[in-house]
Scaffold this active site. Structure first.
Site, PDB file in Angstrom:
ATOM      1  N   LYS A  44     111.653 -23.354 -61.305  1.00  0.00           N
ATOM      2  CA  LYS A  44     113.005 -23.853 -61.424  1.00  0.00           C
ATOM      3  C   LYS A  44     113.032 -25.336 -61.777  1.00  0.00           C
ATOM      4  CE  LYS A  44     114.439 -20.947 -57.519  1.00  0.00           C
ATOM      5  NZ  LYS A  44     114.972 -21.012 -56.127  1.00  0.00           N
ATOM      6  N   GLY A  45     111.953 -26.014 -61.458  1.00  0.00           N
ATOM      7  CA  GLY A  45     111.933 -27.480 -61.517  1.00  0.00           C
ATOM      8  C   GLY A  45     112.312 -28.102 -62.846  1.00  0.00           C
ATOM      9  N   GLU A 100     107.708 -28.792 -68.551  1.00  0.00           N
ATOM     10  CA  GLU A 100     107.499 -28.934 -67.098  1.00  0.00           C
ATOM     11  C   GLU A 100     108.068 -30.271 -66.651  1.00  0.00           C
ATOM     12  OE1 GLU A 100     107.005 -27.977 -64.283  1.00  0.00           O
ATOM     13  OE2 GLU A 100     105.283 -26.679 -63.996  1.00  0.00           O
ATOM     14  N   ASP A 104     100.568 -31.663 -61.468  1.00  0.00           N
ATOM     15  CA  ASP A 104      99.813 -32.175 -60.326  1.00  0.00           C
ATOM     16  C   ASP A 104      98.353 -31.740 -60.491  1.00  0.00           C
ATOM     17  OD1 ASP A 104      98.781 -32.116 -57.514  1.00  0.00           O
ATOM     18  OD2 ASP A 104     100.795 -32.745 -57.000  1.00  0.00           O
ATOM     19  N   LYS A 132     101.032 -36.594 -62.527  1.00  0.00           N
ATOM     20  CA  LYS A 132     100.187 -37.179 -61.468  1.00  0.00           C
ATOM     21  C   LYS A 132      98.734 -37.017 -61.915  1.00  0.00           C
ATOM     22  CE  LYS A 132     103.137 -35.900 -57.558  1.00  0.00           C
ATOM     23  NZ  LYS A 132     103.219 -35.075 -56.324  1.00  0.00           N
ATOM     24  N   PHE A 153     105.029 -37.843 -53.324  1.00  0.00           N
ATOM     25  CA  PHE A 153     105.878 -36.659 -53.356  1.00  0.00           C
ATOM     26  C   PHE A 153     107.279 -37.063 -53.797  1.00  0.00           C
ATOM     27  CE2 PHE A 153     108.539 -33.220 -51.999  1.00  0.00           C
ATOM     28  CZ  PHE A 153     107.822 -32.143 -52.502  1.00  0.00           C
ATOM     29  N   ASP A 160     112.079 -30.449 -56.160  1.00  0.00           N
ATOM     30  CA  ASP A 160     112.635 -30.018 -54.884  1.00  0.00           C
ATOM     31  C   ASP A 160     111.783 -30.389 -53.683  1.00  0.00           C
ATOM     32  OD1 ASP A 160     110.667 -27.962 -55.723  1.00  0.00           O
ATOM     33  OD2 ASP A 160     111.267 -27.005 -53.849  1.00  0.00           O
TER      34      ASP A 160
HETATM   35  P1  IMP Z   1     100.242 -27.996 -60.157  1.00  0.00           P
HETATM   36  O1  IMP Z   1     100.026 -26.540 -60.469  1.00  0.00           O
HETATM   37  O2  IMP Z   1      99.402 -28.425 -58.996  1.00  0.00           O
HETATM   38  O3  IMP Z   1     100.087 -28.887 -61.355  1.00  0.00           O
HETATM   39  O4  IMP Z   1     101.702 -28.113 -59.572  1.00  0.00           O
HETATM   40  C1  IMP Z   1     102.806 -28.247 -60.373  1.00  0.00           C
HETATM   41  C2  IMP Z   1     104.035 -27.798 -59.621  1.00  0.00           C
HETATM   42  O5  IMP Z   1     104.024 -28.275 -58.263  1.00  0.00           O
HETATM   43  C3  IMP Z   1     105.267 -28.404 -60.257  1.00  0.00           C
HETATM   44  O6  IMP Z   1     105.794 -27.547 -61.245  1.00  0.00           O
HETATM   45  C4  IMP Z   1     106.189 -28.563 -59.091  1.00  0.00           C
HETATM   46  O7  IMP Z   1     106.912 -27.367 -58.894  1.00  0.00           O
HETATM   47  C5  IMP Z   1     105.292 -28.788 -57.898  1.00  0.00           C
HETATM   48  N1  IMP Z   1     105.157 -30.220 -57.565  1.00  0.00           N
HETATM   49  C6  IMP Z   1     104.084 -31.009 -57.771  1.00  0.00           C
HETATM   50  N2  IMP Z   1     104.302 -32.264 -57.352  1.00  0.00           N
HETATM   51  C7  IMP Z   1     105.577 -32.286 -56.869  1.00  0.00           C
HETATM   52  C8  IMP Z   1     106.411 -33.325 -56.302  1.00  0.00           C
HETATM   53  O8  IMP Z   1     106.035 -34.495 -56.147  1.00  0.00           O
HETATM   54  N3  IMP Z   1     107.660 -32.941 -55.936  1.00  0.00           N
HETATM   55  C9  IMP Z   1     108.132 -31.669 -56.096  1.00  0.00           C
HETATM   56  N4  IMP Z   1     107.392 -30.675 -56.633  1.00  0.00           N
HETATM   57  C10 IMP Z   1     106.122 -30.981 -57.016  1.00  0.00           C
HETATM   58 MG    MG Z   2     108.558 -26.701 -57.745  1.00  0.00          MG
END
Ligand code: IMP
Ligand code: MG
Length: 178
Positions: A44-45, A100, A104, A132, A153, A160
């Site tokens: 949803k982000g 996106e 992260d 990040k 965060f 969210d």
């Molecule tokens: P990844 O798979 O570890 O790269 O995570 C990406 C997903 O984690 C993003 O699409 C977000 O939904 C969530 N996410 C990562 N960092 C944050 C943050 O700081 N705040 C809110 N959601 C986050």
């Molecule tokens: Mg999310």
């Protein structure tokens, strides 16, 4: 979890976000001039980012949605990613941009990128408003990044905190997320 909570500190203002979004859009408009592009919003982000970005695009676009889920800690993704809602369009031979709001570990996007690639598109690239970069666990090539950020965060502008705060027009960091 209210905006006036002292733990919320403004990190990026709506003006700074708008500048980052329009800069990304300008690059895409140049790179994809004359081409048709399928934009894939990662629910949803990325809804807020997608809604703003599309209004800066002058190229021919279609918008699709995908929803992924990952099991594990609520605030970061774990190793296992599954599709909750798939795209509807056939992307074979098409140019695809994944949208996106934040990357992260990279696990979510790596999974989606590989899956889309296997459908035979002309190209697939990743667009992320925030990156990040220091948190990356798996390698992913993010072609368009709005801002590279520290490991904090963040909430607001689609991001969210346990499903809340996506509506905030600015982006905040939480001083004490736990
Ligand atoms: P990844 O798979 O570890 O790269 O995570 C990406 C997903 O984690 C993003 O699409 C977000 O939904 C969530 N996410 C990562 N960092 C944050 C943050 O700081 N705040 C809110 N959601 C986050
Ligand atoms: Mg999310």
């Amino acid at each position: 979890m209210m905006i006036d909570d002292k733990n919320f500190t403004k990190y990026l203002s709506r003006q700074e976000i708008d500048l980052a979004v329009s800069e990304i859009a300008q690059r895409i408009n140049v790179d994809y001039a004359g081409k048709e592009v399928v934009l894939i919003c990662v629910l949803k982000g990325a809804i807020v980012f997608t809604a703003d970005l599309v209004r800066h695009l002058t190229i021919d676009t279609e918008v699709e949605f995908v929803r992924l889920s990952s099991y594990g800690k609520a605030r970061t993704s774990s190793g296992t990613v599954t599709i909750v809602k798939d795209i509807q369009a056939d992307i074979r031979g098409k140019h695809v941009l994944i949208l996106e709001e934040i990357i992260d570990s990279g696990r979510t996007l790596k999974f989606l990128y590989d899956r889309l690639k296997s459908s035979g598109p002309a190209s697939v690239e990743i667009v992320s408003l925030l990156d990040k970069a220091s948190k990356r666990v798996v390698e992913v090539n993010v072609k368009y990044v709005g801002r590279t950020i520290d490991d904090q965060f963040l909430v607001g502008y689609g991001l969210d905190l346990e499903e809340h705060c996506r509506n905030l027009p600015d982006i905040y960091y939480l001083k004490y997320p736990n």
